[in-house]
Design a protein around this motif. Structure first.
Motif, mmCIF file in Angstrom:
data_model
loop_
_atom_site.group_PDB
_atom_site.id
_atom_site.type_symbol
_atom_site.label_atom_id
_atom_site.label_comp_id
_atom_site.label_asym_id
_atom_site.label_seq_id
_atom_site.Cartn_x
_atom_site.Cartn_y
_atom_site.Cartn_z
ATOM 1 N N ARG A 1 0.008 -5.148 5.799
ATOM 2 C CA ARG A 1 0.549 -5.367 4.458
ATOM 3 C C ARG A 1 -0.594 -5.586 3.454
ATOM 4 N N THR A 2 -1.639 -6.238 3.928
ATOM 5 C CA THR A 2 -2.792 -6.480 3.057
ATOM 6 C C THR A 2 -3.620 -5.214 2.868
ATOM 7 N N SER A 3 -3.816 -4.482 3.958
ATOM 8 C CA SER A 3 -4.651 -3.270 3.911
ATOM 9 C C SER A 3 -3.952 -2.142 4.670
ATOM 10 N N PRO A 4 -2.996 -1.449 4.017
ATOM 11 C CA PRO A 4 -2.290 -0.348 4.696
ATOM 12 C C PRO A 4 -3.258 0.761 5.104
ATOM 13 N N THR B 1 2.339 1.666 11.855
ATOM 14 C CA THR B 1 2.747 0.338 11.393
ATOM 15 C C THR B 1 2.878 0.322 9.881
ATOM 16 N N SER B 2 1.892 0.876 9.200
ATOM 17 C CA SER B 2 1.953 0.952 7.734
ATOM 18 C C SER B 2 3.125 1.820 7.286
ATOM 19 N N ALA B 3 3.365 2.922 8.013
ATOM 20 C CA ALA B 3 4.473 3.813 7.653
ATOM 21 C C ALA B 3 5.822 3.125 7.834
ATOM 22 N N LEU B 4 5.956 2.327 8.899
ATOM 23 C CA LEU B 4 7.210 1.611 9.120
ATOM 24 C C LEU B 4 7.426 0.518 8.075
#
Length: 417
Positions: A209-212, A217-220
């Motif tokens: 969440r801080t560094s996509p 995980t970032s996509a979800l």
């Protein structure tokens, strides 16, 4: 003379010491039979491929115990049951109906065919690096455990990179995933494993969440439905990560392990491949049929009474409303009624290799293309690099994963030749 007494349930061995012997005993009792899982919990084991396919696509069969498993709803299934976390987790794996469609839609947006295909160069690179390490270990020691040094590290590294897991967490995640599949573990051990798994993944989500990044995980975290107003809740996100990281790792480890073992114990089948009479895709599909990486998967539940005769099963047998169903994939893959009297044989030239190893219907594994991709890259690379590969131990010396769910060897020692 009255009707024959119904046989007592067949007791499932939580340690998985004889997966295929137990599967044969399940088949011998008919297409569907009562079994007793660890903790004296009864279920219907379904071993007929045709009947299993019909049940897996029947809307009267659910994966949500909170709605449809009588024993769970009445409080008879508690956290001290060894398999509690397998059925109580709330994600796409246990969702039903509209809730399942919502979750699968959100997750499918992130887990695309394009993203899977793009992993081919990296899987090829990782395979080469691991084979270099295998060669060095064998040079020093004379033999090497391929499950430990090849079958395990490839899938865990691929799934770790796919989800953006920092490299230093990979060894712990592997240990935790092993714990999730250890069905002979006591409930306290299993609950501690889940608690630590959620702790690790909570840290991962916070970091993304801080560094996509360009990872799943970032996509979800960013996923929305087609209307843009629905996203995964925090619990759904964490539970989805548990599902994908564990299933995407363990099943591919077993696929590679079982394929290598089958080829080394059936050298004539490897000759067929090398002579062009069969492909590596044939090897993968025959391995999935004969040695399903997941032997039996808990659980599904009858939403209403299911007369199996109406589904092509045995007449007079009814799975009652609220009863549990165990998908017996290992038994189904070797069913002689489907694959002939030689169903237990490994034959890459077999015309019919149809299997249910990745499930069927709306709950079919989203990661199946990734598992297949890893196998069709890793297996030919291994056997081309080491054409004289041979087993350094056989039979009981290989051991078996202590699980009636996960189907693989404890070790796979080889000499490179």
């Amino acid at each position: 003379m009255g009707p024959a007494a119904e046989p007592s349930p067949l007791t499932i061995d939580a340690t998985g010491r004889d997966i295929h012997g137990e599967a044969a005993r399940i088949r011998a009792r008919g297409p569907a039979t009562r079994v007793e899982l660890p903790g004296r919990v009864e279920a219907w084991a379904v071993s007929s491929p045709e009947l299993l396919k019909r049940l897996l696509t029947d809307p009267r069969v659910s994966k949500d115990p909170r709605q449809h498993w009588t024993r769970f709803r009445e409080g008879g299934i508690t956290p001290d049951w060894p398999l509690f976390t397998w059925v109580a987790v709330q994600n796409m794996f246990t969702a039903y109906g509209g809730e399942h469609r919502r979750l699968r839609t959100l997750i499918s947006v992130a887990f695309t065919a394009r993203r899977t295909a793009a992993l081919r160069p990296r899987i090829t690179e990782l395979t080469g690096e691991l084979l270099d390490r295998v060669a060095e270990t064998a040079r020093r020691s004379g033999s090497v455990d391929l499950r430990e040094e090849f079958c395990y590290p490839l899938p865990i590294q691929v799934i770790g990179e796919l989800f953006g897991v920092p490299g230093h967490l990979a060894p712990e995640l592997r240990r935790l995933v092993d714990g999730l599949f250890h069905t002979a573990a006591d409930p306290g051990e299993m609950n501690a494993t889940y608690e630590r798994m959620y702790g690790v993944l909570t840290e991962l989500v916070a970091a993304k969440r801080t560094s996509p990044g360009d990872d799943l995980t970032s996509a979800l975290i960013a996923a929305r439905d087609e209307r843009g107003d629905t996203r995964l809740s925090e619990d759904e996100l964490l539970n989805t990560l548990v599902l994908f990281i564990s299933a995407g790792h363990e099943t591919t480890v077993n696929l590679l392990d079982n394929a290598i073992h089958a080829l080394l114990t059936h050298p004539e089948q490897l000759t067929h491949v090398r002579a062009g009479r069969a492909s590596w895709d044939d090897v993968v599909e025959e391995t999935l049929r004969r040695d399903a990486p997941v032997a039996s998967l808990p659980l599904r539940y009858a939403v209403e009474d299911l007369p199996l005769g109406e589904l092509g099963g045995p007449e007079g047998v009814v799975i009652g409303k609220g009863e549990a169903i165990l998908a017996a994939y290992a038994a189904a893959g070797r069913d002689p009624r489907r694959h002939g009297e030689d169903a237990a044989l490994f034959d890459v030239t077999r015309a019919d290799k149809e299997h249910l190893a990745f499930g069927y219907g709306v709950h079919r594994c989203l990661g199946a293309p990734l598992g297949r991709l890893e196998a069709v890259i890793a297996l030919p690379a291994l056997f081309e690099r080491f054409p004289g590969l041979r087993l350094a131990a056989h039979g009981d010396d290989l051991g078996h994963v202590e699980s009636f769910i996960s189907n693989g060897h404890r070790r796979l020692p080889v000499r490179l030749g």
